[in-house]
Design a protein around this motif. Structure first.
Motif, short mmCIF file in Angstrom:
data_model
loop_
_atom_site.label_atom_id
_atom_site.label_comp_id
_atom_site.label_asym_id
_atom_site.label_seq_id
_atom_site.Cartn_x
_atom_site.Cartn_y
_atom_site.Cartn_z
N ALA A 195 0.11 0.78 9.16
CA ALA A 195 1.22 0.24 8.36
C ALA A 195 1.17 0.76 6.93
CB ALA A 195 1.17 -1.29 8.36
N CYS A 196 -0.01 1.14 6.48
CA CYS A 196 -0.18 1.68 5.12
C CYS A 196 0.07 3.18 5.06
CB CYS A 196 -1.59 1.41 4.62
SG CYS A 196 -2.05 -0.34 4.55
N THR A 197 -0.24 3.90 6.12
CA THR A 197 -0.22 5.37 6.08
C THR A 197 1.04 5.97 6.69
OG1 THR A 197 -1.39 5.55 8.21
CG2 THR A 197 -2.74 5.41 6.22
N GLN A 198 1.87 5.17 7.31
CA GLN A 198 3.04 5.72 8.02
C GLN A 198 4.00 6.41 7.04
OE1 GLN A 198 4.48 1.87 9.54
NE2 GLN A 198 6.29 2.05 8.25
N ASP A 199 4.68 7.42 7.55
CA ASP A 199 5.74 8.13 6.82
C ASP A 199 5.24 8.82 5.54
OD1 ASP A 199 7.59 7.21 8.73
OD2 ASP A 199 7.92 5.36 7.61
N LEU A 228 -0.10 15.31 2.10
CA LEU A 228 -0.99 14.28 1.59
C LEU A 228 -2.07 14.00 2.63
CD1 LEU A 228 -1.81 12.03 -0.41
CD2 LEU A 228 -0.21 10.52 0.80
N THR A 229 -3.33 14.20 2.26
CA THR A 229 -4.45 13.91 3.15
C THR A 229 -4.85 12.44 2.99
OG1 THR A 229 -5.32 16.16 3.12
CG2 THR A 229 -6.87 14.41 3.65
N ILE A 230 -4.87 11.74 4.10
CA ILE A 230 -5.38 10.36 4.12
C ILE A 230 -6.67 10.37 4.92
CG2 ILE A 230 -5.03 7.99 4.86
CD1 ILE A 230 -3.19 8.54 2.65
N SER A 231 -7.74 9.92 4.30
CA SER A 231 -9.02 9.86 4.99
C SER A 231 -9.51 8.41 5.03
CB SER A 231 -10.05 10.74 4.27
OG SER A 231 -10.21 10.34 2.92
N ILE A 232 -10.46 8.17 5.93
CA ILE A 232 -11.05 6.84 6.02
C ILE A 232 -12.56 6.97 6.07
CG2 ILE A 232 -10.87 6.73 8.56
CD1 ILE A 232 -10.23 3.67 8.10
N HIS A 233 -13.23 6.17 5.25
CA HIS A 233 -14.69 6.12 5.28
C HIS A 233 -15.10 4.81 5.92
CE1 HIS A 233 -18.53 4.74 3.20
NE2 HIS A 233 -18.90 5.61 4.13
N TYR A 289 0.83 -1.20 0.00
CA TYR A 289 0.00 0.00 0.00
C TYR A 289 0.87 1.26 0.00
CZ TYR A 289 -4.73 -1.95 0.69
OH TYR A 289 -5.95 -2.58 0.51
N ARG A 290 1.95 1.26 0.77
CA ARG A 290 2.81 2.45 0.81
C ARG A 290 3.45 2.71 -0.55
NH1 ARG A 290 4.55 0.17 5.70
NH2 ARG A 290 6.70 -0.11 4.98
N ALA A 291 3.79 1.66 -1.26
CA ALA A 291 4.36 1.83 -2.60
C ALA A 291 3.33 2.47 -3.54
CB ALA A 291 4.83 0.49 -3.16
N GLU A 292 2.08 2.03 -3.43
CA GLU A 292 1.01 2.62 -4.23
C GLU A 292 0.80 4.08 -3.87
OE1 GLU A 292 -2.33 2.61 -6.97
OE2 GLU A 292 -0.65 1.24 -6.68
N ILE A 293 0.76 4.37 -2.58
CA ILE A 293 0.55 5.74 -2.11
C ILE A 293 1.67 6.65 -2.59
CG2 ILE A 293 0.53 7.18 -0.03
CD1 ILE A 293 -1.05 4.87 1.33
N LEU A 340 -5.58 5.84 15.22
CA LEU A 340 -5.58 5.56 13.79
C LEU A 340 -4.89 6.71 13.07
CD1 LEU A 340 -6.66 3.41 11.78
CD2 LEU A 340 -8.64 4.88 11.45
N ASP A 341 -3.87 6.41 12.27
CA ASP A 341 -3.03 7.43 11.65
C ASP A 341 -3.63 7.90 10.33
OD1 ASP A 341 -0.99 9.11 10.99
OD2 ASP A 341 0.48 7.55 10.55
N VAL A 342 -4.74 8.63 10.44
CA VAL A 342 -5.37 9.27 9.29
C VAL A 342 -5.72 10.69 9.68
CG1 VAL A 342 -6.31 7.09 8.41
CG2 VAL A 342 -7.72 8.53 9.90
N ASP A 343 -6.03 11.50 8.67
CA ASP A 343 -6.33 12.91 8.92
C ASP A 343 -7.82 13.20 9.03
OD1 ASP A 343 -3.49 13.82 8.45
OD2 ASP A 343 -3.92 13.02 6.46
N VAL A 344 -8.62 12.41 8.30
CA VAL A 344 -10.03 12.71 8.14
C VAL A 344 -10.86 11.43 8.30
CG1 VAL A 344 -11.78 13.67 6.58
CG2 VAL A 344 -9.43 14.53 6.50
N TYR A 345 -12.01 11.56 8.99
CA TYR A 345 -12.92 10.43 9.20
C TYR A 345 -14.27 10.74 8.55
CZ TYR A 345 -9.60 9.28 12.94
OH TYR A 345 -8.46 9.00 13.65
N TYR A 346 -14.67 9.93 7.58
CA TYR A 346 -16.01 10.02 7.01
C TYR A 346 -16.91 9.08 7.80
CZ TYR A 346 -14.07 12.37 2.88
OH TYR A 346 -13.44 13.26 2.03
N LEU A 347 -17.88 9.64 8.53
CA LEU A 347 -18.74 8.85 9.40
C LEU A 347 -20.18 8.90 8.92
CD1 LEU A 347 -17.38 9.92 12.91
CD2 LEU A 347 -16.59 8.05 11.44
#
Length: 401
Positions: free
Chosen positions: A245-249, A254-259, A191-195, A287-294
């Motif tokens: 493990a996907c969002t670290q570093d 870069l905004t990472i959000s989770i829905h 996932y980090r390679a894709e990101i 949880l290492d994300v910036d935004v939560y879609y709830l």
């Protein structure tokens, strides 16, 4: 380490949508032909290209600043990730006994008498042999002005998707991975390679679609896990670690959000209910994300009380507009609901003013309009009305217009 920088998501991102949109009728027809083996993949892809261009214009016309490709190229929201990884094998007819019955949508499969289903099993070391969404981003980027490419949002399925189906004992070959940490560590590398590749091409917003966390809000799943001897708190921790493990570093800009989804199958079917109370403290703080879609379009999600746990450097996007039916929400109701959320946030820790709380909120649809290509029961005209009311409400709430 959890990102502690300034808020990334700023206006005009106050009105959002989750990602998937209704497929135009021509694409639906072509997808049916493809599923029935009556057209080629190349013919389907031509229709997908046309549909993406159409859906980009639709978003621009209703005033949406964030642009997605509507997931026009996917039959389901999770397609195109696990099936592209080395080490993963598609099993067309795996016995239902290998699926965990306590998972809400799996329980429905058991109840329906389904004996086997298609899934993916990890029987080798996981490697990213090719990209997941890079070509999608490149095509989408070609459709918008250069200065707007930073507004493109790419959606990807959570790394936990197949694991929750099969658990720690039946997701991967135990001679390949000894435990969940090893399995998710290699998924994280992929996932980090894709990101990184997406970021290097100019992508600045990646959304992880995760139906697993809301299941931990379900009393029926928790009791089912306890009966099965599975520790739900430990598994929740494992899934938080898997996302991290996907969002670290990642880069600071870069905004990472989770829905987090409660189910959005054909016709808008949902699979679980329950307040975010059970998971809010851990999810918001670890949880290492910036935004939560709830999702907050019905009483199934409970009230806004869990938002009091939101840290000062994160944003919540309130999913107030439903995609499951055509009833159109009003500006007055949306404004009142946002005020309720602000009230809840001012009661928690850290102590914050109403102005600060409002600045940590946005509004959106509760889920996508078409998490599967068959879509939810509404027309494109009704979909556009839903998106417009989000834009109008955001202008009224945050800009006073």
């Amino acid at each position: 380490m959890i990102n502690s920088g300034e808020l990334h998501l700023k206006p005009p991102f106050r009105a959002e949508h989750i990602g998937s949109l209704l497929r135009p009728p021509k694409l639906v027809q072509k997808r049916k032909q493809f599923e029935d083996k009556n057209c080629t993949l190349e013919e389907l892809q031509t229709s997908e290209d046309e549909a993406v261009a159409h859906i980009v214009k639709l978003q621009q016309d209703v005033g949406m600043k964030t642009i997605t490709d509507g997931e026009m190229r996917r039959a389901t929201f999770f397609e195109g990730i696990f099936d592209t990884l080395e080490g993963m094998t598609v099993l067309p007819h795996r016995s239902i006994t290998s699926f965990k019955q306590y998972v809400p949508h799996i329980g429905l499969m058991y109840a329906a008498g389904i004996k086997e289903a298609e899934t993916i099993f990890c029987n080798g070391k996981i490697k990213r042999a090719k990209s997941f969404r890079v070509n999608d981003f490149k095509f989408l980027k070609s459709l918008v002005p250069d200065e707007d490419s930073k507004f493109i949002k790419i959606t990807i399925c959570s790394p936990t998707w197949y694991h929750q189906r099969h658990g720690s004992d039946l997701t991967y070959d135990l001679s390949v991975y000894n435990n969940d940490d090893e399995y998710f560590d290699d998924l994280g590398i992929a996932y980090r390679a894709e990101i990184k590749e997406l970021y290097d091409l100019g992508c600045r917003h990646i959304q992880i679609d995760d139906p697993t966390f809301c299941y931990f809000c379900s009393d029926s799943m928790i009791s089912g896990m306890e009966k099965a001897g599975v520790c739900h708190e430990k598994l929740l921790d494992t899934y938080i670690r898997a996302i991290n493990a996907c969002t670290q570093d990642r880069p600071e800009d870069l905004t990472i959000s989770i829905h987090m989804c409660r189910g959005n199958f054909t016709g808008g079917i949902y699979f679980c209910e329950g307040s975010y109370d059970r998971i809010a403290t851990k999810l918001f703080n670890f949880l290492d994300v910036d935004v939560y879609y709830l999702e907050y379009d019905t009483e199934r999600a409970g009230d806004f009380t869990p938002l009091k746990h939101l840290p000062a450097n994160k944003i919540v996007v309130l999913g107030l507009v439903t995609t499951k039916n055509k009833k159109l929400e009003t500006l007055e109701v949306l404004h009142a609901r946002v005020n309720e959320a602000v009230d809840a946030m001012t009661q928690g820790s850290p102590i914050r003013s109403r102005e600060t709380a409002l600045n940590q909120l946005c509004i959106s649809t509760q889920c996508g309009f078409a998490s599967v290509w068959q879509a939810n029961p509404m027309t494109e005209h009704e979909e556009k009305a839903k998106l417009r009311v989000l834009v109008e409400a955001a202008q009224k709430i945050w800009n006073g217009n």
